[in-house]
Design a protein around this motif. Structure first.
Motif, PDB file in Angstrom:
ATOM      1  N   ARG A   1       0.804  -1.231   0.000  1.00 55.59           N
ATOM      2  CA  ARG A   1       0.000   0.000   0.000  1.00 55.59           C
ATOM      3  C   ARG A   1       0.839   1.285   0.000  1.00 55.59           C
ATOM      4  O   ARG A   1       0.330   2.351  -0.336  1.00 55.59           O
ATOM      5  N   TYR A   2       2.107   1.175   0.404  1.00 54.77           N
ATOM      6  CA  TYR A   2       2.925   2.382   0.540  1.00 54.77           C
ATOM      7  C   TYR A   2       3.771   2.563  -0.713  1.00 54.77           C
ATOM      8  O   TYR A   2       4.758   1.869  -0.933  1.00 54.77           O
ATOM      9  N   VAL A   3       3.364   3.511  -1.565  1.00 53.90           N
ATOM     10  CA  VAL A   3       4.041   3.774  -2.833  1.00 53.90           C
ATOM     11  C   VAL A   3       4.395   5.258  -2.882  1.00 53.90           C
ATOM     12  O   VAL A   3       3.525   6.122  -2.775  1.00 53.90           O
ATOM     13  N   VAL A   4       5.693   5.540  -3.040  1.00 56.53           N
ATOM     14  CA  VAL A   4       6.174   6.921  -2.960  1.00 56.53           C
ATOM     15  C   VAL A   4       7.014   7.274  -4.178  1.00 56.53           C
ATOM     16  O   VAL A   4       7.368   6.415  -4.995  1.00 56.53           O
ATOM     17  N   ASN A   5       7.361   8.550  -4.259  1.00 54.97           N
ATOM     18  CA  ASN A   5       8.073   9.085  -5.415  1.00 54.97           C
ATOM     19  C   ASN A   5       9.358   8.332  -5.743  1.00 54.97           C
ATOM     20  O   ASN A   5       9.663   8.089  -6.907  1.00 54.97           O
ATOM     21  N   GLU A   6      10.125   8.013  -4.720  1.00 52.88           N
ATOM     22  CA  GLU A   6      11.414   7.360  -4.942  1.00 52.88           C
ATOM     23  C   GLU A   6      11.254   6.072  -5.742  1.00 52.88           C
ATOM     24  O   GLU A   6      12.044   5.777  -6.649  1.00 52.88           O
TER      25      GLU A   6
ATOM     26  N   ILE B   1     -15.891  -4.232  13.509  1.00 51.55           N
ATOM     27  CA  ILE B   1     -14.526  -3.692  13.567  1.00 51.55           C
ATOM     28  C   ILE B   1     -14.101  -3.211  12.189  1.00 51.55           C
ATOM     29  O   ILE B   1     -14.351  -3.869  11.173  1.00 51.55           O
ATOM     30  N   LEU B   2     -13.462  -2.055  12.170  1.00 49.06           N
ATOM     31  CA  LEU B   2     -12.820  -1.557  10.961  1.00 49.06           C
ATOM     32  C   LEU B   2     -11.323  -1.414  11.217  1.00 49.06           C
ATOM     33  O   LEU B   2     -10.902  -1.125  12.347  1.00 49.06           O
ATOM     34  N   PHE B   3     -10.539  -1.584  10.164  1.00 54.97           N
ATOM     35  CA  PHE B   3      -9.091  -1.436  10.254  1.00 54.97           C
ATOM     36  C   PHE B   3      -8.685  -0.055   9.748  1.00 54.97           C
ATOM     37  O   PHE B   3      -9.082   0.356   8.653  1.00 54.97           O
ATOM     38  N   ALA B   4      -7.884   0.632  10.533  1.00 54.62           N
ATOM     39  CA  ALA B   4      -7.272   1.884  10.095  1.00 54.62           C
ATOM     40  C   ALA B   4      -5.877   1.589   9.562  1.00 54.62           C
ATOM     41  O   ALA B   4      -5.134   0.798  10.149  1.00 54.62           O
ATOM     42  N   GLU B   5      -5.535   2.224   8.447  1.00 55.68           N
ATOM     43  CA  GLU B   5      -4.206   2.033   7.860  1.00 55.68           C
ATOM     44  C   GLU B   5      -3.232   3.006   8.521  1.00 55.68           C
ATOM     45  O   GLU B   5      -3.440   4.221   8.493  1.00 55.68           O
ATOM     46  N   VAL B   6      -2.171   2.470   9.108  1.00 56.56           N
ATOM     47  CA  VAL B   6      -1.223   3.282   9.870  1.00 56.56           C
ATOM     48  C   VAL B   6       0.175   3.088   9.296  1.00 56.56           C
ATOM     49  O   VAL B   6       0.631   1.954   9.108  1.00 56.56           O
ATOM     50  N   LEU B   7       0.855   4.200   9.023  1.00 59.34           N
ATOM     51  CA  LEU B   7       2.216   4.155   8.500  1.00 59.34           C
ATOM     52  C   LEU B   7       3.199   4.012   9.657  1.00 59.34           C
ATOM     53  O   LEU B   7       3.254   4.849  10.558  1.00 59.34           O
ATOM     54  N   ARG B   8       3.977   2.942   9.613  1.00 56.76           N
ATOM     55  CA  ARG B   8       5.006   2.704  10.631  1.00 56.76           C
ATOM     56  C   ARG B   8       6.273   2.214   9.937  1.00 56.76           C
ATOM     57  O   ARG B   8       6.269   1.170   9.294  1.00 56.76           O
ATOM     58  N   ASN B   9       7.347   3.003  10.067  1.00 57.49           N
ATOM     59  CA  ASN B   9       8.659   2.611   9.532  1.00 57.49           C
ATOM     60  C   ASN B   9       8.595   2.219   8.057  1.00 57.49           C
ATOM     61  O   ASN B   9       9.175   1.224   7.634  1.00 57.49           O
ATOM     62  N   GLY B  10       7.869   3.019   7.300  1.00 57.76           N
ATOM     63  CA  GLY B  10       7.806   2.799   5.863  1.00 57.76           C
ATOM     64  C   GLY B  10       6.905   1.664   5.423  1.00 57.76           C
ATOM     65  O   GLY B  10       6.927   1.285   4.249  1.00 57.76           O
ATOM     66  N   LYS B  11       6.108   1.137   6.336  1.00 57.44           N
ATOM     67  CA  LYS B  11       5.172   0.075   5.995  1.00 57.44           C
ATOM     68  C   LYS B  11       3.796   0.400   6.573  1.00 57.44           C
ATOM     69  O   LYS B  11       3.690   1.099   7.577  1.00 57.44           O
ATOM     70  N   ILE B  12       2.782  -0.140   5.937  1.00 54.74           N
ATOM     71  CA  ILE B  12       1.420   0.080   6.399  1.00 54.74           C
ATOM     72  C   ILE B  12       0.977  -1.097   7.251  1.00 54.74           C
ATOM     73  O   ILE B  12       1.064  -2.256   6.835  1.00 54.74           O
TER      74      ILE B  12
ATOM     75  N   ALA C   1       1.615  11.093  -0.476  1.00 54.02           N
ATOM     76  CA  ALA C   1       2.081   9.709  -0.600  1.00 54.02           C
ATOM     77  C   ALA C   1       3.141   9.408   0.455  1.00 54.02           C
ATOM     78  O   ALA C   1       3.113   8.355   1.098  1.00 54.02           O
ATOM     79  N   GLU C   2       4.070  10.329   0.647  1.00 53.50           N
ATOM     80  CA  GLU C   2       5.148  10.141   1.622  1.00 53.50           C
ATOM     81  C   GLU C   2       4.594  10.023   3.039  1.00 53.50           C
ATOM     82  O   GLU C   2       5.029   9.172   3.829  1.00 53.50           O
ATOM     83  N   ALA C   3       3.621  10.872   3.376  1.00 52.61           N
ATOM     84  CA  ALA C   3       3.032  10.867   4.719  1.00 52.61           C
ATOM     85  C   ALA C   3       1.892   9.869   4.849  1.00 52.61           C
ATOM     86  O   ALA C   3       1.375   9.656   5.945  1.00 52.61           O
TER      87      ALA C   3
END
Length: 367
Positions: free
Chosen positions: A19-24, A313-324, A114-116
Motif C-alpha cells: 500500500r505504501y508507494v512513494v516518489n522514490e 470492527i474496521l481497520f485503520a491504515e497506519v504508517l510505521r517505519n515505511g510500511k502500512i 504519498a510520503e506521509a
C-alpha cells in the motif's frame, strides 16, 4: 479477455507492492523505461517533491491518466506502472494501442501525501475538492497538463475503503466506476454519455473475472471535484475506484483487475468501439453501498458482559517505519443484522472463538 493472467504476471512490476508507494519508487521505475517513453517533471509539490509524467504512443486519441491525487490511494498507481511495462513490450495488443492512442500518465500527483500516507497534501487540502479554486501547486500542475495535452479522455484514479459493497449484496465493491456529473441535475451530456459507454465496456470485461463485484459510485454533482470539472469542460472523464478483494488488504489482486480495466478502455478507445456499448448498461451496474465491516464478531457478550450483542470492527491504515499496518478499532456495538463482514466470528461457536483469540485484534475485545 484481451489477455490472460499468465500474460499479466509477466508484466507486473514486482518491485513495487503493498500500500505504501512513494516518489522514490516510481522515479526508479520511470528512469528505466526505454526511449519511446517521454518522462518529464511537470511541476513540484508543496514540499518541493517533483511531480513526474510519462507520455507514450503516437495515436490521435489522447488519454490523460492521473493517480494518487490522494496520497494514501496507491492501488491504481501500481496498475498504471504495470500498464507502462506492458506498453514497453512487443505484445501485438500493446503495439496496437500505441498506434491508436497517445497516453499521458501522472503516477503520483500528490507526492507529499504519498510520503506521509495521507489523503490530503502538505497543506492539508483535498486536491479533489480544489478543482475550481486551484489553491494548491499540485492542482495547478494537473490543470496545466490537461490544458497543454488537450486529452480526448481523462481517467481519475482512486482507492475506496473496505466498507463498500455492491448494491444490497454481500459482494465487496472490488472496483467501482463513475461517469461524473457536469451539472446539478446530473443530466447526460455527450461527454458524460461517452464516459458511461466506456464504463459499460470495462464492466463487461471485468464481470468475467469478478462477477457481481463492480459497483457504480455516487454521482452527486460537485464542481470542486476534478472529474466533474473536466466533464463540465466536455472531456469524457471516468472515476476509477480500487476497492477490496477478499483477503487482499495489500490490494495486489485489485491492482490486477484495474490493469485489465485500463487495457480494455484503451483498446476500446483506440479501436473506436465505444458505441458498441450502451449507457443503459452503465445504469445496470448496482450502486455502491456501505454495509461492510472488516470483522464482525457475533454474540460478543461471550467475551465480555459489556457487549450487548455484536461488534463491528474496521481497520485503520497506519504508517510505521515505511510500511502500512492495520490497526483495529471498534466501529459499532449492537445488532449487525443487515451488515457483512470480510471476516465473521460467532463467539458461540467454539472453533470460531478459539480462532478469534489468535487474531491480532483480540486485545481490543478482551476484558
Amino acid at each position: 479477455m484481451l489477455i490472460d493472467q499468465a500474460t499479466y504476471l509477466k508484466f507486473k512490476e514486482n518491485t513495487i507492492q503493498g500500500r505504501y508507494v512513494v516518489n522514490e519508487q516510481i522515479t526508479t521505475f520511470l528512469e528505466a523505461l526505454n526511449s519511446n517513453f517521454k518522462v518529464e517533471t511537470v511541476g513540484s509539490s508543496v514540499e518541493q517533491r517533483p511531480i513526474k509524467s510519462v507520455t507514450v504512443g503516437t495515436g490521435k486519441q489522447k488519454i490523460l491518466i492521473w493517480s494518487q491525487m490522494h496520497g494514501n490511494e496507491s492501488t491504481t498507481t501500481k496498475a498504471a506502472l504495470d500498464l507502462l511495462r506492458f506498453l514497453q513490450s512487443d505484445n501485438p495488443l500493446a503495439l496496437r494501442i500505441l498506434k491508436n492512442c497517445s497516453i499521458r500518465i501522472i503516477p503520483i500527483l500528490n507526492p507529499d501525501g504519498a510520503e506521509a500516507y495521507t489523503r490530503v497534501n502538505a497543506n492539508e487540502v483535498d486536491l479533489n475538492r480544489d478543482a475550481q479554486a486551484r489553491s494548491q501547486p499540485e492542482s495547478n500542475v494537473l490543470r496545466d497538463v490537461y490544458e497543454n495535452f488537450q486529452p480526448n479522455f481523462c481517467f481519475n484514479m482512486h482507492d475506496q475503503r473496505t466498507i463498500f459493497n455492491v448494491g444490497d449484496t454481500s459482494k465487496p465493491a472490488t472496483i467501482s466506476f463513475l461517469a461524473p456529473s457536469h451539472d446539478e441535475e446530473r443530466s447526460i451530456s455527450k461527454s458524460r454519455e461517452i464516459s458511461m459507454r466506456l464504463i459499460a465496456a470495462m464492466n463487461k470485461e471485468l464481470q468475467e473475472l469478478i462477477s457481481g463485484q463492480i459497483g457504480r459510485y455516487d454521482d452527486v454533482f460537485n464542481a470542486n471535484c476534478v472529474g466533474d470539472t473536466f466533464q463540465m469542460l466536455n472531456t469524457p472523464t471516468i472515476l476509477f475506484e480500487a476497492g477490496h478483494f477478499p483477503d487482499d488488504y495489500k490490494r495486489e489482486k485489485t491492482r490486477e483487475y484495474i490493469f485489465y480495466a485500463l487495457l480494455k478502455a484503451l483498446h476500446c478507445i483506440g479501436e473506436n468501439e465505444i458505441h458498441s456499448y450502451s449507457q443503459q448498461d452503465y445504469f445496470a451496474i448496482p450502486e455502491n453501498n456501505k454495509l461492510f465491516f472488516d470483522v464482525i464478531i457475533k454474540n460478543a457478550k461471550v467475551i465480555d458482559s459489556r457487549y450487548t450483542k455484536d461488534v463491528g470492527i474496521l481497520f485503520a491504515e497506519v504508517l510505521r517505519n515505511g510500511k502500512i499496518s492495520f490497526q483495529a478499532r471498534i466501529e459499532k456495538e449492537g445488532c449487525t443484522e443487515g451488515y457483512f463482514g470480510h471476516s465473521t466470528y460467532d463467539c458461540t461457536n467454539e472453533n470460531d472463538f478459539l480462532s478469534l483469540r489468535k487474531q491480532s485484534f483480540w486485545n481490543i475485545l478482551k476484558p
